[in-house]
Design a protein around this motif. Sequence first.
Motif, PDB file in Angstrom:
ATOM      1  N   ALA A 165       2.547  18.143  32.271  1.00 45.99           N
ATOM      2  CA  ALA A 165       3.082  18.392  30.823  1.00 45.99           C
ATOM      3  C   ALA A 165       2.693  17.369  30.040  1.00 45.99           C
ATOM      4  O   ALA A 165       2.685  17.374  28.790  1.00 45.99           O
ATOM      5  CB  ALA A 165       4.526  18.743  31.004  1.00 45.99           C
ATOM      6  N   ALA A 166       2.527  16.220  30.487  1.00 49.15           N
ATOM      7  CA  ALA A 166       2.209  14.812  29.814  1.00 49.15           C
ATOM      8  C   ALA A 166       0.696  14.759  29.447  1.00 49.15           C
ATOM      9  O   ALA A 166       0.328  14.115  28.397  1.00 49.15           O
ATOM     10  CB  ALA A 166       2.614  13.669  30.466  1.00 49.15           C
ATOM     11  N   GLN A 167      -0.272  15.606  29.979  1.00 51.96           N
ATOM     12  CA  GLN A 167      -1.513  15.397  29.922  1.00 51.96           C
ATOM     13  C   GLN A 167      -2.154  13.835  29.891  1.00 51.96           C
ATOM     14  O   GLN A 167      -3.005  13.555  29.139  1.00 51.96           O
ATOM     15  CB  GLN A 167      -2.157  16.077  28.371  1.00 51.96           C
ATOM     16  N   GLY A 168      -1.437  13.068  30.792  1.00 52.95           N
ATOM     17  CA  GLY A 168      -1.912  11.654  30.951  1.00 52.95           C
ATOM     18  C   GLY A 168      -1.907  10.788  29.968  1.00 52.95           C
ATOM     19  O   GLY A 168      -2.641   9.526  29.851  1.00 52.95           O
ATOM     20  N   GLN A 169      -0.723  10.653  28.899  1.00 53.49           N
ATOM     21  CA  GLN A 169      -0.689  10.043  27.683  1.00 53.49           C
ATOM     22  C   GLN A 169       0.877   9.606  27.695  1.00 53.49           C
ATOM     23  O   GLN A 169       1.559  10.466  27.990  1.00 53.49           O
ATOM     24  CB  GLN A 169      -1.135  10.706  26.414  1.00 53.49           C
ATOM     25  N   LEU A 170       0.988   8.258  27.442  1.00 54.46           N
ATOM     26  CA  LEU A 170       2.228   8.062  27.051  1.00 54.46           C
ATOM     27  C   LEU A 170       2.368   8.070  25.607  1.00 54.46           C
ATOM     28  O   LEU A 170       1.636   8.121  24.762  1.00 54.46           O
ATOM     29  CB  LEU A 170       2.301   6.541  27.270  1.00 54.46           C
ATOM     30  N   THR A 171       3.607   8.336  25.298  1.00 64.27           N
ATOM     31  CA  THR A 171       4.129   8.638  23.895  1.00 64.27           C
ATOM     32  C   THR A 171       4.482   7.564  23.330  1.00 64.27           C
ATOM     33  O   THR A 171       4.490   6.347  23.785  1.00 64.27           O
ATOM     34  CB  THR A 171       5.318   9.484  23.753  1.00 64.27           C
ATOM     35  N   GLY A 172       4.237   7.414  21.781  1.00 67.17           N
ATOM     36  CA  GLY A 172       4.684   6.295  20.990  1.00 67.17           C
ATOM     37  C   GLY A 172       6.022   6.165  21.104  1.00 67.17           C
ATOM     38  O   GLY A 172       6.943   6.560  21.555  1.00 67.17           O
ATOM     39  N   ARG A 173       6.176   5.117  20.160  1.00 66.60           N
ATOM     40  CA  ARG A 173       7.750   4.928  19.798  1.00 66.60           C
ATOM     41  C   ARG A 173       8.326   5.875  18.860  1.00 66.60           C
ATOM     42  O   ARG A 173       7.894   6.109  18.017  1.00 66.60           O
ATOM     43  CB  ARG A 173       7.790   3.487  19.187  1.00 66.60           C
ATOM     44  N   HIS A 174       9.429   6.322  19.136  1.00 67.95           N
ATOM     45  CA  HIS A 174      10.013   7.569  18.505  1.00 67.95           C
ATOM     46  C   HIS A 174      11.559   7.115  18.156  1.00 67.95           C
ATOM     47  O   HIS A 174      11.938   6.446  18.583  1.00 67.95           O
ATOM     48  CB  HIS A 174      10.103   8.747  19.305  1.00 67.95           C
ATOM     49  N   GLN A 185       9.463  15.663  23.983  1.00 66.27           N
ATOM     50  CA  GLN A 185       9.134  15.137  25.099  1.00 66.27           C
ATOM     51  C   GLN A 185       8.727  13.753  25.288  1.00 66.27           C
ATOM     52  O   GLN A 185       7.817  13.167  24.058  1.00 66.27           O
ATOM     53  CB  GLN A 185       7.734  15.987  25.744  1.00 66.27           C
ATOM     54  N   LEU A 186       9.203  12.774  26.076  1.00 66.48           N
ATOM     55  CA  LEU A 186       8.983  11.602  26.125  1.00 66.48           C
ATOM     56  C   LEU A 186       8.175  11.418  27.336  1.00 66.48           C
ATOM     57  O   LEU A 186       8.570  11.615  28.376  1.00 66.48           O
ATOM     58  CB  LEU A 186      10.459  10.593  26.168  1.00 66.48           C
ATOM     59  N   VAL A 187       6.958  10.518  27.008  1.00 61.30           N
ATOM     60  CA  VAL A 187       6.277  10.148  28.387  1.00 61.30           C
ATOM     61  C   VAL A 187       6.534   8.684  28.523  1.00 61.30           C
ATOM     62  O   VAL A 187       6.269   7.931  27.804  1.00 61.30           O
ATOM     63  CB  VAL A 187       4.815  10.683  28.284  1.00 61.30           C
ATOM     64  N   VAL A 188       6.866   8.190  29.793  1.00 62.92           N
ATOM     65  CA  VAL A 188       7.297   7.029  29.963  1.00 62.92           C
ATOM     66  C   VAL A 188       6.589   6.227  31.078  1.00 62.92           C
ATOM     67  O   VAL A 188       6.196   6.901  32.064  1.00 62.92           O
ATOM     68  CB  VAL A 188       8.903   7.144  30.275  1.00 62.92           C
ATOM     69  N   ARG A 189       6.677   5.035  31.129  1.00 67.03           N
ATOM     70  CA  ARG A 189       6.005   4.209  32.120  1.00 67.03           C
ATOM     71  C   ARG A 189       6.868   3.936  33.317  1.00 67.03           C
ATOM     72  O   ARG A 189       6.359   4.316  34.548  1.00 67.03           O
ATOM     73  CB  ARG A 189       5.973   2.648  31.612  1.00 67.03           C
ATOM     74  N   ASP A 190       8.271   3.890  33.354  1.00 64.44           N
ATOM     75  CA  ASP A 190       9.088   3.892  34.382  1.00 64.44           C
ATOM     76  C   ASP A 190      10.130   4.931  34.376  1.00 64.44           C
ATOM     77  O   ASP A 190      10.948   4.918  33.731  1.00 64.44           O
ATOM     78  CB  ASP A 190       9.576   2.412  34.529  1.00 64.44           C
ATOM     79  N   LEU A 191       9.948   6.116  35.033  1.00 65.18           N
ATOM     80  CA  LEU A 191      10.782   7.255  35.214  1.00 65.18           C
ATOM     81  C   LEU A 191      11.936   6.929  35.481  1.00 65.18           C
ATOM     82  O   LEU A 191      13.146   7.233  34.913  1.00 65.18           O
ATOM     83  CB  LEU A 191      10.022   8.419  35.768  1.00 65.18           C
ATOM     84  N   GLU A 192      12.222   6.330  36.700  1.00 64.77           N
ATOM     85  CA  GLU A 192      13.801   5.741  37.200  1.00 64.77           C
ATOM     86  C   GLU A 192      14.610   4.704  36.225  1.00 64.77           C
ATOM     87  O   GLU A 192      15.667   5.126  36.318  1.00 64.77           O
ATOM     88  CB  GLU A 192      13.490   5.125  38.707  1.00 64.77           C
ATOM     89  N   ALA A 193      13.774   3.938  35.584  1.00 63.66           N
ATOM     90  CA  ALA A 193      14.403   3.208  34.631  1.00 63.66           C
ATOM     91  C   ALA A 193      14.959   4.030  33.424  1.00 63.66           C
ATOM     92  O   ALA A 193      16.172   4.009  33.136  1.00 63.66           O
ATOM     93  CB  ALA A 193      13.532   2.146  33.994  1.00 63.66           C
ATOM     94  N   SER A 194      14.174   5.272  33.076  1.00 65.31           N
ATOM     95  CA  SER A 194      14.449   6.112  31.904  1.00 65.31           C
ATOM     96  C   SER A 194      15.639   7.027  32.472  1.00 65.31           C
ATOM     97  O   SER A 194      16.609   7.238  31.916  1.00 65.31           O
ATOM     98  CB  SER A 194      13.409   6.825  31.511  1.00 65.31           C
TER      99      SER A 194
END
Length: 142
Positions: free
Chosen positions: A62-71, A16-25
Motif C-alpha cells: 500500500a505504501a508504494q515504497g515511499q515514506l510520507t512527509g510530516r503531517h 495513511q502514514l508510511v513510517v520508518r519504525d513500525l513497532e515504535a509507531s
Amino acid sequence: METNQLHRGRLIDHIQLVVRDLEASRRFYTAVFATLEIPLGGTGDDYFWADELFVSTASSTAAQGQLTGRHHLAFQAKDRATVDAFHKAALAHGGRDNGGPGERPYHPGYYGAFVLDPDGNNIEAVFHGAAQRNVPSVVVTF
C-alpha cells in the motif's frame, strides 16, 4: 460471509502514514488511542490501522515504497481530561512535546495538545468544548 463495519467522519475517508519504525509507531499509537477509547482495527506484519488512520512500512504494497512527509493529524477527544491523558501517554511512548494541553485561540472552548510522533508527524488531540453530536459516527456496513 463476514460482515464488517467502518465508522467514518464527514471529511476524511482515510489517511495513511508510511513510517520508518513500525513497532515504535505501533507502541505510540496504541497508547494514545487507548486514551481516546479508539481500538486498533487490525494489524499485520507491515501495517496496523484504527478508524480512518492506516500506518504501514515503506515495504508494504500500500505504501508504494515511499515514506510520507510530516503531517498534522487531529484526533477528537471527549473532554479536557482525555486531551491531558493523550499528551501524557504520547510522551511516555516515544512522542515529543509540541505544545502541552491548554486552550487555543482557534475558537472559544478549543482545548488541545500537540506531540510529534516517532516520525515527526504533528499529532493533536482536541476537545471543542461542550457540544452535542447527533450521532457518534457514520456507520458503513459491508
